[in-house]
Design an enzyme around this catalytic site. Structure first.
Site, PDB file in Angstrom:
ATOM      1  N   CYS A 284      22.889 -62.107  28.816  1.00 16.10           N
ATOM      2  CA  CYS A 284      23.102 -63.021  29.952  1.00 16.10           C
ATOM      3  C   CYS A 284      22.577 -62.501  31.279  1.00 16.10           C
ATOM      4  O   CYS A 284      21.670 -63.081  31.866  1.00 16.10           O
ATOM      5  CB  CYS A 284      24.592 -63.301  30.088  1.00 16.10           C
ATOM      6  SG  CYS A 284      25.272 -64.121  28.661  1.00 16.10           S
TER       7      CYS A 284
HETATM    8  N1  LIG Z   1      26.635 -63.723  24.084  1.00 12.14           N
HETATM    9  C1  LIG Z   1      27.325 -63.983  25.164  1.00 12.14           C
HETATM   10  O1  LIG Z   1      28.155 -63.191  25.551  1.00 12.14           O
HETATM   11  C2  LIG Z   1      27.143 -65.252  25.956  1.00 12.14           C
HETATM   12  C3  LIG Z   1      28.090 -65.546  26.950  1.00 12.14           C
HETATM   13  C4  LIG Z   1      27.962 -66.709  27.664  1.00 12.14           C
HETATM   14  C5  LIG Z   1      26.894 -67.574  27.410  1.00 12.14           C
HETATM   15  N2  LIG Z   1      25.969 -67.265  26.451  1.00 12.14           N
HETATM   16  C6  LIG Z   1      24.892 -68.237  26.209  1.00 12.14           C
HETATM   17  O2  LIG Z   1      25.166 -68.919  24.979  1.00 12.14           O
HETATM   18  C7  LIG Z   1      23.948 -69.235  24.306  1.00 12.14           C
HETATM   19  C8  LIG Z   1      23.968 -68.673  22.902  1.00 12.14           C
HETATM   20  O3  LIG Z   1      24.052 -67.257  22.984  1.00 12.14           O
HETATM   21  P1  LIG Z   1      24.537 -66.357  21.771  1.00 12.14           P
HETATM   22  O4  LIG Z   1      24.807 -65.019  22.366  1.00 12.14           O
HETATM   23  O5  LIG Z   1      25.597 -67.032  21.007  1.00 12.14           O
HETATM   24  O6  LIG Z   1      23.198 -66.310  20.891  1.00 12.14           O
HETATM   25  P2  LIG Z   1      23.047 -65.805  19.379  1.00 12.14           P
HETATM   26  O7  LIG Z   1      21.627 -65.403  19.221  1.00 12.14           O
HETATM   27  O8  LIG Z   1      24.133 -64.856  19.045  1.00 12.14           O
HETATM   28  O9  LIG Z   1      23.326 -67.098  18.513  1.00 12.14           O
HETATM   29  C9  LIG Z   1      22.482 -68.179  18.464  1.00 12.14           C
HETATM   30  C10 LIG Z   1      22.539 -68.780  17.065  1.00 12.14           C
HETATM   31  O10 LIG Z   1      21.754 -69.954  17.086  1.00 12.14           O
HETATM   32  C11 LIG Z   1      21.017 -70.026  15.882  1.00 12.14           C
HETATM   33  N3  LIG Z   1      19.892 -70.906  16.120  1.00 12.14           N
HETATM   34  C12 LIG Z   1      18.728 -70.659  16.738  1.00 12.14           C
HETATM   35  N4  LIG Z   1      17.979 -71.779  16.803  1.00 12.14           N
HETATM   36  C13 LIG Z   1      18.693 -72.756  16.230  1.00 12.14           C
HETATM   37  C14 LIG Z   1      18.476 -74.142  16.012  1.00 12.14           C
HETATM   38  N5  LIG Z   1      17.354 -74.723  16.417  1.00 12.14           N
HETATM   39  N6  LIG Z   1      19.429 -74.839  15.376  1.00 12.14           N
HETATM   40  C15 LIG Z   1      20.575 -74.235  14.976  1.00 12.14           C
HETATM   41  N7  LIG Z   1      20.851 -72.944  15.169  1.00 12.14           N
HETATM   42  C16 LIG Z   1      19.919 -72.212  15.794  1.00 12.14           C
HETATM   43  C17 LIG Z   1      20.680 -68.588  15.578  1.00 12.14           C
HETATM   44  O11 LIG Z   1      20.381 -68.409  14.203  1.00 12.14           O
HETATM   45  C18 LIG Z   1      21.967 -67.886  15.979  1.00 12.14           C
HETATM   46  O12 LIG Z   1      22.889 -67.807  14.920  1.00 12.14           O
HETATM   47  C19 LIG Z   1      22.846 -68.691  25.189  1.00 12.14           C
HETATM   48  O13 LIG Z   1      22.395 -69.701  26.037  1.00 12.14           O
HETATM   49  C20 LIG Z   1      23.533 -67.630  26.002  1.00 12.14           C
HETATM   50  O14 LIG Z   1      22.886 -67.425  27.244  1.00 12.14           O
HETATM   51  C21 LIG Z   1      26.086 -66.128  25.718  1.00 12.14           C
END
Ligand SMILES: NC(=O)c1ccc[n+]([C@@H]2O[C@H](COP(=O)([O-])OP(=O)(O)OC[C@H]3O[C@@H](n4cnc5c(N)ncnc54)[C@H](O)[C@@H]3O)[C@@H](O)[C@H]2O)c1
Length: 451
Positions: A284
């Site tokens: 992030c």
């Molecule tokens: N990790 C954190 O702490 C956090 C905190 C707040 C916000 N965010 C935001 O949340 C969002 C997701 O982050 P994350 O950390 O969960 O990412 P991540 O990479 O852990 O998870 C994303 C998931 O989406 C899947 N994916 C990718 N493309 C896809 C598609 N087209 N259809 C379905 N699934 C798909 C991937 O296989 C993966 O399992 C981002 O925008 C991030 O900035 C993350």
């Protein structure tokens, strides 16, 4: 499926909730809805994750296997790669990645792909919520037009005069604010900010989230909700940069910045402590602010705080490597050929996440300067190929006094709680500590270099 769902429908029990993207954000969110009694389907493009989930296995360290098993067995949670099942959902929550591309510009391809995969299955009365962090305008400018290609409409409208405006489906933005590994504040305790494309969309999303979090904070639009998340992350990014800069000055002046921060933090108002480190990490803070910088250009606006913070934070791994070289020099050793053990590759303590970890950059810089590297991290028995780095042949070395004593320097890059810092300092020839993790170590302080 009731085609005439009203916003109040989402106050109901046993809703069918689809979560797209079962990662660090989507998986805990889905499990929280399952815990509240809803029937949750996780959609992911990664068949390995889907298979694991359906077998009741976890792939995220802080999410217990037992929790997944419990909800898979009770049929409150299941996962699939079959996006046609989206048609059966009442609400669809989008939690896919929003990284930066090679030119450090927003890569919204995952969000766009997701919108394209919802489109053929979109149903009248469904609620779609984007949770991925992004610049203000994404929900209205990217998601909405793709969903409206179905012929169904969700008009952009705000204010009390539009309270009862007609809409074929509901669309909202609600940022995920989770702090992975934070034991004090989990998803249910963190208030959820929600903004709708129109008032009924906002009310629908508020109704849904009110079932799983202690407090929902409605805002007037999706843009306000998108900007809220960016404000929070930019606030952290800028403050970390400031404290990193002050650390470098304090080191030069012979002042202990950590002592200063602790002292300043006793002020009961108007101060919040931020701690210096080897650079920014995680999915992030190093990424999200640049979503806003990019969007600001459309408005002939330059986000100078973000750029300056980025500059300071990006320089930190270089500062660490210079400090290691200077510390070795004091031991009559050159960096070239030195045997160095890195402790902690995760981007922060006690998490199994190394995305954007500054340690990876430090390792690259050390290798470029001829150091021989090993690492230890209890959360990463081995490393793999990543987007910017390839450490696929490296394995975490087991720690023992003999092993530690065999290195010219030990670098504390991530201050995992599992490390016995006194024992590490006892055994090491030299410890370069980027986190002040050795603050309580009393013996051999002459071996420790803070940087
Ligand atoms: N990790 C954190 O702490 C956090 C905190 C707040 C916000 N965010 C935001 O949340 C969002 C997701 O982050 P994350 O950390 O969960 O990412 P991540 O990479 O852990 O998870 C994303 C998931 O989406 C899947 N994916 C990718 N493309 C896809 C598609 N087209 N259809 C379905 N699934 C798909 C991937 O296989 C993966 O399992 C981002 O925008 C991030 O900035 C993350």
């Amino acid at each position: 499926m009731p085609a005439d769902r009203r916003p109040e429908y989402f106050k109901g029990s046993q809703l069918r909730v689809g979560v797209i993207g079962c990662g660090y954000v989507g998986l805990p969110l889905g499990l929280r809805f399952a815990e509240a009694g809803h029937r949750v389907t996780g959609f992911d493009t990664d068949p390995v994750k889907v298979e694991k989930l359906n077998r009741g296995q976890t792939y995220i360290q802080h999410i217990p296997q037992s929790k997944i098993q419990q909800f898979v067995q009770s049929k409150h949670f299941g996962a699939t790669t079959d996006f046609s099942k989206l048609a059966e959902m009442d609400a669809i929550l989008i939690c896919v990645p929003t990284p930066l591309d090679q030119r450090r510009e927003p890569d919204l391809s995952y969000v766009e792909q997701t919108a394209q995969s919802i489109r053929p299955h979109l149903q009248r009365g469904q609620l779609i919520v984007l949770e991925s962090t992004t610049y203000p305008g994404t929900t209205e400018e990217l998601l909405l037009p793709i969903l409206e290609q179905t012929g169904m409409k969700c008009p952009i409208a705000h204010g009390p005069e539009n309270e009862q405006i007609g809409t074929d489906f509901f669309l909202a933005f609600s940022p995920e604010r989770e702090d992975p590994g934070n034991k004090q504040f989990g998803l249910a305790q963190i208030p959820k900010v929600v903004g709708g494309v129109n008032p009924p969309s906002g009310r629908a999303a508020v109704s849904l989230y009110a079932q799983v979090v202690a407090r929902v904070v409605p805002v007037s639009s999706t843009r306000a909700a998108e900007m809220t998340k960016l404000l929070e992350n930019i606030f952290r990014c800028v403050n970390i940069a400031m404290v990193n800069e002050l650390k470098m000055l304090s080191l030069r002046m012979g002042i202990d910045i950590w002592e200063v921060i602790d002292a300043a933090a006793t002020k009961p108002f108007g101060f919040m402590p931020f701690y210096p480190g080897p650079g920014l990490g995680g999915h992030c803070i190093p990424v999200d602010p640049f979503y806003l910088s990019w969007k600001a250009r459309e408005y002939d606006f330059s986000t100078r705080f973000i750029e300056l913070a980025g500059e300071v934070n990006t320089a930190m791994p270089y500062h660490v490597v210079d400090a290691i070289a200077a510390a070795l020099n004091n031991h009559k050793k050159s960096l070239k050929g030195a045997r160095i053990l890195i402790l902690g590759v995760a981007y922060k303590k006690d998490v199994d996440d190394l995305r954007e970890s500054p340690t990876l950059k430090i390792m690259q810089l050390l290798q470029q300067r001829g150091a021989q590297l090993d690492y230890n991290d209890p959360y990463f028995p081995q490393l793999h190929k990543m987007r910017h780095y390839n450490y696929e042949h490296m394995k975490s070395v087991p720690l023992s006094p003999q092993v530690i004593g065999g290195y010219d320097a030990v670098i504390v890059a991530t201050d995992h709680s599992a490390y016995d810092y006194s024992a590490i300092v006892d055994a090491a020839k030299l410890v370069v500590d980027t986190r002040n993790a050795t603050r309580r170590v009393m013996r051999h302080r002459d071996k420790i270099v803070l940087c």
